[in-house]
Every structure is written in structure tokens, then in C-alpha cells.
Design a protein around this motif. Structure first.
Motif, PDB file in Angstrom:
ATOM      1  N   ALA A   1       6.580   7.188  -7.695  1.00 39.74           N
ATOM      2  CA  ALA A   1       6.320   6.212  -7.082  1.00 39.74           C
ATOM      3  C   ALA A   1       5.853   5.820  -7.874  1.00 39.74           C
ATOM      4  O   ALA A   1       6.206   4.158  -7.018  1.00 39.74           O
ATOM      5  CB  ALA A   1       5.118   7.203  -6.233  1.00 39.74           C
ATOM      6  N   VAL A   2       5.194   5.834  -9.064  1.00 39.91           N
ATOM      7  CA  VAL A   2       4.780   4.898 -10.092  1.00 39.91           C
ATOM      8  C   VAL A   2       6.069   4.223 -10.656  1.00 39.91           C
ATOM      9  O   VAL A   2       6.327   2.980 -10.904  1.00 39.91           O
ATOM     10  CB  VAL A   2       4.212   5.923 -11.396  1.00 39.91           C
ATOM     11  CG1 VAL A   2       3.863   4.796 -12.428  1.00 39.91           C
ATOM     12  CG2 VAL A   2       2.586   6.172 -10.218  1.00 39.91           C
TER      13      VAL A   2
ATOM     14  N   TRP B   1       9.145   3.502  -8.607  1.00 39.34           N
ATOM     15  CA  TRP B   1       9.126   2.481  -8.285  1.00 39.34           C
ATOM     16  C   TRP B   1       8.542   1.309  -7.933  1.00 39.34           C
ATOM     17  O   TRP B   1       8.341   0.512  -7.984  1.00 39.34           O
ATOM     18  CB  TRP B   1       9.027   3.364  -6.905  1.00 39.34           C
ATOM     19  CG  TRP B   1       9.629   2.335  -5.596  1.00 39.34           C
ATOM     20  CD1 TRP B   1      10.377   1.728  -4.832  1.00 39.34           C
ATOM     21  CD2 TRP B   1       8.206   1.493  -4.990  1.00 39.34           C
ATOM     22  NE1 TRP B   1      10.546   1.177  -4.169  1.00 39.34           N
ATOM     23  CE2 TRP B   1       9.364   1.039  -3.757  1.00 39.34           C
ATOM     24  CE3 TRP B   1       6.600   1.117  -4.506  1.00 39.34           C
ATOM     25  CZ2 TRP B   1       8.723   0.822  -2.328  1.00 39.34           C
ATOM     26  CZ3 TRP B   1       6.549   1.082  -3.450  1.00 39.34           C
ATOM     27  CH2 TRP B   1       6.711   0.241  -2.456  1.00 39.34           C
ATOM     28  N   ARG B   2       7.446   1.403  -7.628  1.00 40.83           N
ATOM     29  CA  ARG B   2       6.265   0.282  -8.148  1.00 40.83           C
ATOM     30  C   ARG B   2       6.839  -0.699  -9.296  1.00 40.83           C
ATOM     31  O   ARG B   2       6.606  -1.706  -9.272  1.00 40.83           O
ATOM     32  CB  ARG B   2       4.445   0.776  -8.792  1.00 40.83           C
ATOM     33  CG  ARG B   2       3.625   0.244  -7.812  1.00 40.83           C
ATOM     34  CD  ARG B   2       2.618  -0.111  -9.033  1.00 40.83           C
ATOM     35  NE  ARG B   2       2.013  -1.847  -9.362  1.00 40.83           N
ATOM     36  CZ  ARG B   2       1.632  -2.403 -11.073  1.00 40.83           C
ATOM     37  NH1 ARG B   2       1.673  -1.696 -11.595  1.00 40.83           N
ATOM     38  NH2 ARG B   2       0.934  -3.273 -10.230  1.00 40.83           N
TER      39      ARG B   2
ATOM     40  N   LYS C   1       9.627  -2.665  -8.719  1.00 41.39           N
ATOM     41  CA  LYS C   1       9.172  -3.742  -8.141  1.00 41.39           C
ATOM     42  C   LYS C   1       8.406  -5.222  -8.732  1.00 41.39           C
ATOM     43  O   LYS C   1       8.609  -5.795  -8.119  1.00 41.39           O
ATOM     44  CB  LYS C   1       8.110  -3.194  -6.602  1.00 41.39           C
ATOM     45  CG  LYS C   1       8.310  -2.200  -5.967  1.00 41.39           C
ATOM     46  CD  LYS C   1       9.333  -3.125  -4.697  1.00 41.39           C
ATOM     47  CE  LYS C   1      10.650  -2.398  -3.477  1.00 41.39           C
ATOM     48  NZ  LYS C   1      11.354  -3.084  -3.071  1.00 41.39           N
ATOM     49  N   VAL C   2       7.060  -4.611  -9.637  1.00 42.40           N
ATOM     50  CA  VAL C   2       6.170  -5.334 -10.218  1.00 42.40           C
ATOM     51  C   VAL C   2       7.526  -6.346 -11.014  1.00 42.40           C
ATOM     52  O   VAL C   2       7.510  -7.693 -11.249  1.00 42.40           O
ATOM     53  CB  VAL C   2       5.783  -5.259 -10.579  1.00 42.40           C
ATOM     54  CG1 VAL C   2       4.800  -6.233 -12.028  1.00 42.40           C
ATOM     55  CG2 VAL C   2       4.385  -4.315  -9.761  1.00 42.40           C
TER      56      VAL C   2
ATOM     57  N   ARG D   1       9.734  -8.721  -9.245  1.00 40.26           N
ATOM     58  CA  ARG D   1       9.209  -9.783  -9.007  1.00 40.26           C
ATOM     59  C   ARG D   1       8.118 -10.725 -10.056  1.00 40.26           C
ATOM     60  O   ARG D   1       8.768 -12.410 -10.133  1.00 40.26           O
ATOM     61  CB  ARG D   1       7.684  -8.998  -7.697  1.00 40.26           C
ATOM     62  CG  ARG D   1       7.612 -10.253  -6.461  1.00 40.26           C
ATOM     63  CD  ARG D   1       6.888  -9.494  -6.033  1.00 40.26           C
ATOM     64  NE  ARG D   1       7.981  -8.687  -4.874  1.00 40.26           N
ATOM     65  CZ  ARG D   1       7.711  -8.138  -4.100  1.00 40.26           C
ATOM     66  NH1 ARG D   1       5.940  -7.498  -3.796  1.00 40.26           N
ATOM     67  NH2 ARG D   1       8.508  -7.233  -2.760  1.00 40.26           N
ATOM     68  N   GLU D   2       8.814 -10.331 -11.130  1.00 39.72           N
ATOM     69  CA  GLU D   2       8.199 -11.347 -11.731  1.00 39.72           C
ATOM     70  C   GLU D   2       9.269 -12.084 -12.504  1.00 39.72           C
ATOM     71  O   GLU D   2       9.120 -11.729 -13.726  1.00 39.72           O
ATOM     72  CB  GLU D   2       6.680 -10.709 -13.001  1.00 39.72           C
ATOM     73  CG  GLU D   2       6.151 -10.094 -11.956  1.00 39.72           C
ATOM     74  CD  GLU D   2       4.857  -9.692 -12.988  1.00 39.72           C
ATOM     75  OE1 GLU D   2       5.118  -9.521 -14.145  1.00 39.72           O
ATOM     76  OE2 GLU D   2       3.198  -9.974 -12.773  1.00 39.72           O
TER      77      GLU D   2
ATOM     78  N   LEU E   1      -7.734  -5.097 -13.101  1.00 33.85           N
ATOM     79  CA  LEU E   1      -7.943  -5.498 -11.552  1.00 33.85           C
ATOM     80  C   LEU E   1      -8.015  -4.168 -10.704  1.00 33.85           C
ATOM     81  O   LEU E   1      -8.148  -4.296  -9.794  1.00 33.85           O
ATOM     82  CB  LEU E   1      -6.928  -6.390 -11.170  1.00 33.85           C
ATOM     83  CG  LEU E   1      -6.415  -7.405 -11.992  1.00 33.85           C
ATOM     84  CD1 LEU E   1      -5.015  -8.102 -12.132  1.00 33.85           C
ATOM     85  CD2 LEU E   1      -7.143  -8.965 -11.566  1.00 33.85           C
TER      86      LEU E   1
ATOM     87  N   VAL F   1      -5.898  -2.250  -9.724  1.00 35.95           N
ATOM     88  CA  VAL F   1      -4.996  -1.904  -9.951  1.00 35.95           C
ATOM     89  C   VAL F   1      -4.639  -0.521  -9.212  1.00 35.95           C
ATOM     90  O   VAL F   1      -3.943   0.581  -9.012  1.00 35.95           O
ATOM     91  CB  VAL F   1      -3.890  -2.831  -9.914  1.00 35.95           C
ATOM     92  CG1 VAL F   1      -2.166  -2.002 -10.153  1.00 35.95           C
ATOM     93  CG2 VAL F   1      -3.923  -3.788  -9.847  1.00 35.95           C
TER      94      VAL F   1
END
Lengths: 325, 254
Positions: free
Chosen positions: B15-16, B18-19, B22-23, B26-27, B90, B92
Motif C-alpha cells: 500500500a505504501v 503504491w502510494r 502514484k506520487v 504525478r510529479e 502536512l 499525510v
């Protein structure tokens, strides 16, 4: 059935006793509100129940699991919406829920279905695939609500869920909270210092001050302890013995320059009471609120203490200690 | 320690990861800038110095290619790890840390995420290896393995430091006192020879990145200072040590 039980739950940070021994039992399926000013110990109490904060002494269990001895089992039973927003703002709404589902090891074959269901429940389906950075404050809160409930927790903790939102958004969010709690049959424990809102939503409330629960009952019962309705009068200073002598008047207090006369059947007693007063500027009749209960119990207005929402709780504790002593 | 426990923890690691992936996807601007920087070292700095310097039989640009790959791993990994300071600011991480997954698994997910980022960037640089005539493409798999092990160690180091810092000021300190010294003392830009002053040679030999640069240079250019097994041994010990340190500090993080 009691889903949450605590006994003498206590937490000290150094010399400061943030939570000074709390005993409470929360029933399955109820919406329970912990009310109190900033620094009263609400967040710390929730932290201990969620296994984030380790109690200094005392015990607590959630769904039968001990928060100190079985934190991993407790964590699977609880969902949390923190006071500060904790969404991953780089991810979309759906991805936030997917991440959560994986972290909670939610069965993958029903994951998508469940995520859609929760998005629907909080009316975010249209925006599900947008990055959450573009969401409004209210939408973010709703997504957090959906995330907190996603893994079907036995208890959902909401720490000041409406803090920082405008009144309209706050009202809508409470609607969502009630709706989802009902749909999911989840026990909800929330903290807030908006007394009026708590009154409408909560089945029972505990009023917490200086780390202690000083009253715990249904909002209705708590208000009944006031002993009647209130007649609030602004008038010149004058003797009040005659009014106090009336059998149906239980109490007269001065609050913010106004006289608060507490009496049974206020609408019928008003003419008599007014006839005993001279130089009345204005008069108002109302039923007591939880805030009135709070004032009665603590001698101060909850709103006096909540000007600074951003202040750290340590400052707040210090401040309240000074005022309280 | 039933089966369910292991499955849940593995799911947490995934899960971590995968996160993080994704980041990463995106960046895009971050990826582009992280690739552009080594390219500037290779083509601007490398060509400039290379105009008047050759090392052995190698064009200077070819000679520093393994060094710049190592630099990319160093910078990319440590900064990735340090980024948790920002994540914490943040909030998160908060939602992840209360999940029923152990800290170690979250830490490992982060390490894998960081390694994936860095290795993908390395692959972009490898795809340009044809621009460096002296580089032997058959050495790439071995070089990749060395760089991956280094990345594990460096991401862990970044996470370890990131769990200690409360504020972003730590970034500057780590850059000035750790990342740049590690880079300059690694032999990425110059050969480690008897001509180096003794103090400098000593510091270079203490630097784990030196062994990455040396191993990668051996794989791609076939020039070594240390035997390959020494390079492997040093960076494996470094990575294992950092994994241990990082997981301890990450677990204690507030």
C-alpha cells in the motif's frame, strides 16, 4: 452492549495532567459527544482510545480489546477523522480510499464496490477522480468521513470534525455524519466545542473540563438539571429577594450584565416576575442550552475559551488552569 | 505470527509503495528536473572539463558517467527519504501511521517506493549510455544491482534523518554536511590514485559511495580500484546498517 469502556484513564505530559482519570461507558450504536473547551483533554482522550497516545495509567477497551495490550486489534476496530486534515492531497479521492483499503487489508474483491458505496454516501462520486487538492474544505471533510468508515470500524472517532468550516458547511457535514452513522450502524465518538451542534446530533454527551468528565447524560437530561426555562432580563441593578422567594424560581444568576432567572413554566410566570422588576430594558425567554449547562457546571462560558482555535493544547491547558484556579 | 499477520503486513508494504509510485507518476516536473541535473553534469561539466582532461584512455565524460549515476542515486534517495519531514508537516503520514500495519512495514514500503523512483531515473540515464562510447552495455545489469543496493541504503539514511527532523531546515544541513561531502569524496569526478593527498584518500575510503562508484565503474568501464567483492561487501553492509538504523528511528518517530 458497551463498545467502549474506560476506567480511571489518565494521561500526563510532564507535569501537566491532560486527562485526569476518565470513567465512561459508551454503548454500541450511539453517537457520543465529548464536549469541552480547547485543552480540556478531548483530543488526548481520543488519542488514547485510538492507541496513538499511551495512557499514563488506567484502562480502556474497545470492542473488548485492550488499547494498551492489543493495539493492533483495536486499530482494526476504529476509524479516525483527525482534527487537522490528513488527506493525501497528491492523490485523487478514490485513490485516498484505495490506499486506506489496502492499509486496512480490506478484501480486494469487494474493495471497489465498497469504495463506490462510500463515495456515494458522501456525495463525492462526481469528483472521485479529481486530485483532492482541488476539493473544498467541506468536501475534504466528507472524504475523510468516508475514509474513516471504509473498513467498517466498530467505532468512528471524529475529533472536531467541523472546526474551520463555515456554518452552512458545518450543518451539512452533521447531516452526513448522522446519515452515515445510521447507514453503517457505527458507534460514533466525537469531540466538539460547538454546543448547539452537539445538542442536535448526540445521543449522549460527556462534558469534560480540566481532564475530567463533570457531567454525562443525554442533552435533554442535562438541560433538565438546569431546573426550568430561563428568563433573561436586562435591567437596572435592584434587590431581587422577592423574585427569589417565588416558589417556582430556582435560581438567579448574573451573566454578562444580564439577569438569568431560572424558573419552571416561564411563559406563565413571566408577567409576575416582570411586575417585581423595575426599569427593565429588554427581556428574553428561552430554554436552556448545553452551553448554559456548561456555564452552570464550570462557572464560565465555553466560548470564552475558544477564541484561539490554532493555539497548541499545551498553551491552552496553561491558560485554563490559570482561569480555573 | 499467523499467516494473516504476514499477509496484512505485506499488504501494508505494498500500500505504501503504491502510494509512493502514484506520487512519482504525478510529479512529472520533479522527475524531469531530477534527470536534467545529471545530464548537465555529464554534458556541460563533463564536456567542459573533458575538453582539456582525459583520464587514462577515457574521455572525461565517459569516465564520470558511473560517478554521475551514483550521484543520482545519492541525491534522489536521500532527498526522497528526507521528504517525510514534509509529509509529516502536512499530516499525510498521520493517517497511514494509525493503520493496523507495523511501522517497519510502512518503513519498508517507503524504502521500496524510493528505490523504485530512483531506479526508474537510473534506467533513463542507462538508455542514454550509447552516447558514452567507452561504456560496455553488458555491464549494465551488474551496475544496476550495485546501484539498487546503494539506493536501499541511501533511502533508509534519508528516512532515518527525516524521522529525526522536526522542520524543513534540516534539508539544508543535510545537503551541506552530508550529501555534498559524500558526493565529492566518492571519486565520482576524479580517480582515486596515489597522487591524492593522504587526508583526502583516507576520507574517500571511508565513504560508502566510493565503493558504489568503483563497482559501477568496474562494471561499465572495466577499471577498478578495489576488487568487486569488496565493493559489494561494503555497500551491502552499509545498506543493511541503514535499513536497521532507519527502521529503528522510524519506529520511534512521533
Amino acid at each position: 452492549m458497551m463498545i467502549i469502556q474506560t476506567s480511571a484513564l489518565r494521561k500526563c505530559f510532564g507535569k501537566i495532567e491532560a486527562v485526569a482519570g476518565i470513567d465512561m461507558n459508551i454503548e454500541k450504536g450511539e453517537i457520543f459527544g465529548l464536549l469541552g473547551p480547547n485543552g480540556a483533554g478531548k483530543t488526548t482522550t481520543i488519542g488514547m482510545l485510538c492507541t496513538i497516545v499511551r495512557p499514563s495509567s488506567g484502562a480502556a477497551s474497545i470492542a473488548g480489546y485492550n488499547v494498551v495490550k492489543e493495539p493492533a486489534l483495536v486499530r482494526r476496530q476504529v476509524g479516525i477523522v483527525f482534527q487537522d486534515p490528513t488527506l493525501d492531497t497528491v492523490l485523487t479521492g478514490r485513490e485516498n480510499l484505495e490506499l486506506h483499503a489496502r492499509l486496512y487489508n480490506f478484501p480486494s474483491r469487494i474493495r471497489k464496490e465498497r469504495i463506490d458505496q462510500m463515495l456515494e454516501l458522501v456525495d463525492l462520486k462526481q469528483r472521485a477522480d479529481d486530485i483532492t487538492r482541488t476539493y473544498s474544505g467541506g468536501m475534504r471533510r466528507r472524504l475523510e468521513l468516508a475514509r474513516g468508515l471504509l473498513h467498517r470500524p466498530a467505532v468512528l472517532f471524529l475529533d472536531e470534525p467541523t472546526l474551520g468550516l463555515d456554518p452552512q458547511t458545518r450543518a451539512r457535514l452533521w447531516e452526513y455524519i448522522k446519515k452515515t452513522a445510521q447507514a453503517e450502524q457505527t458507534t460514533i465518538v466525537l469531540t466538539t466545542h460547538y454546543m448547539e451542534e452537539a445538542e442536535k446530533v448526540c445521543d449522549r454527551v460527556g462534558i469534560i473540563d480540566h481532564g475530567r468528565i463533570i457531567a454525562l447524560d443525554t442533552p435533554q437530561k442535562l438541560k433538565e438539571t438546569m431546573g426550568g426555562e430561563m428568563i433573561v432580563v436586562r435591567a437596572e441593578k435592584q434587590p431581587l429577594e422577592k423574585i427569589l422567594a417565588l416558589p417556582y424560581v430556582s435560581e438567579i444568576r448574573e451573566n454578562d450584565g444580564a439577569l438569568e432567572i431560572i424558573t419552571k413554566e416561564a411563559h406563565r410566570r413571566l408577567p409576575k416576575i416582570l411586575s417585581l422588576l423595575k426599569d427593565v430594558h429588554c427581556v428574553e425567554m428561552r430554554v436552556p442550552t448545553l452551553n448554559d449547562v456548561f456555564i452552570k457546571l464550570t462557572g464560565r462560558d465555553i466560548r470564552d475559551d475558544t477564541v484561539d482555535d490554532s493555539g497548541s493544547w499545551v498553551d491552552s491547558v496553561a491558560r485554563y488552569r490559570q482561569r480555573g484556579s | 505470527m499467523d499467516n494473516g499477520f504476514i499477509r496484512r503486513e505485506l499488504m501494508g508494504v505494498y500500500a505504501v509503495w503504491w502510494r509512493e509510485f502514484k506520487v512519482f507518476q504525478r510529479e512529472k516536473s520533479r522527475i524531469v528536473s531530477s534527470i536534467v541535473q545529471p545530464l548537465m553534469w555529464l554534458f556541460l561539466f563533463g564536456s567542459g572539463i573533458g575538453a582539456s582532461v582525459t583520464i587514462g584512455s577515457f574521455a572525461y565524460r565517459d569516465y564520470i558517467y558511473p560517478g554521475i549515476l551514483s550521484m543520482l542515486v545519492l541525491f534522489g534517495s536521500v532527498y526522497f527519504g528526507l521528504y517525510i519531514v514534509w509529509d509529516r508537516k502536512l499530516d499525510v503520514l498521520k493517517a497511514i501511521l494509525v493503520a493496523p500495519v507495523s511501522r517497519i512495514s510502512i518503513f519498508l514500503g517507503k524504502v521500496l517506493g524510493g528505490c523504485t523512483d530512483v531506479i526508474l531515473q537510473i534506467l533513463v540515464l542507462f538508455s542514454l549510455s550509447f552516447l558514452f562510447p567507452a561504456v560496455n552495455p553488458w555491464g549494465i545489469p551488474l551496475a544496476l544491482l550495485l546501484l539498487l543496493i546503494t539506493a536501499i541504503g541511501m533511502v533508509s539514511l534519508g528516512l532515518a534523518l527525516g524521522s529525526l527532523f522536526e522542520s524543513l531546515e534540516g534539508f539544508q544541513v543535510v545537503s551541506a554536511f552530508l550529501i555534498f561531502p559524500l558526493f565529492f569524496l566518492s571519486g565520482a569526478l576524479f580517480p582515486i590514485t596515489e597522487k591524492l593527498p593522504l587526508w583526502l584518500r583516507g576520507l574517500v575510503k571511508l565513504n560508502p559511495l566510493t565503493y558504489t562508484v568503483d563497482g559501477v565503474r568496474g562494471a561499465l568501464l572495466n577499471v577498478n580500484v578495489f576488487p568487486l567483492y569488496v565493493d559489494f561487501l561494503v555497500i551491502i553492509i552499509f545498506a543493511a546498517g541503514m535499513l536497521f538504523l532507519g527502521s529503528v528511528l522510524f519506529s520511534r518517530m512521533k
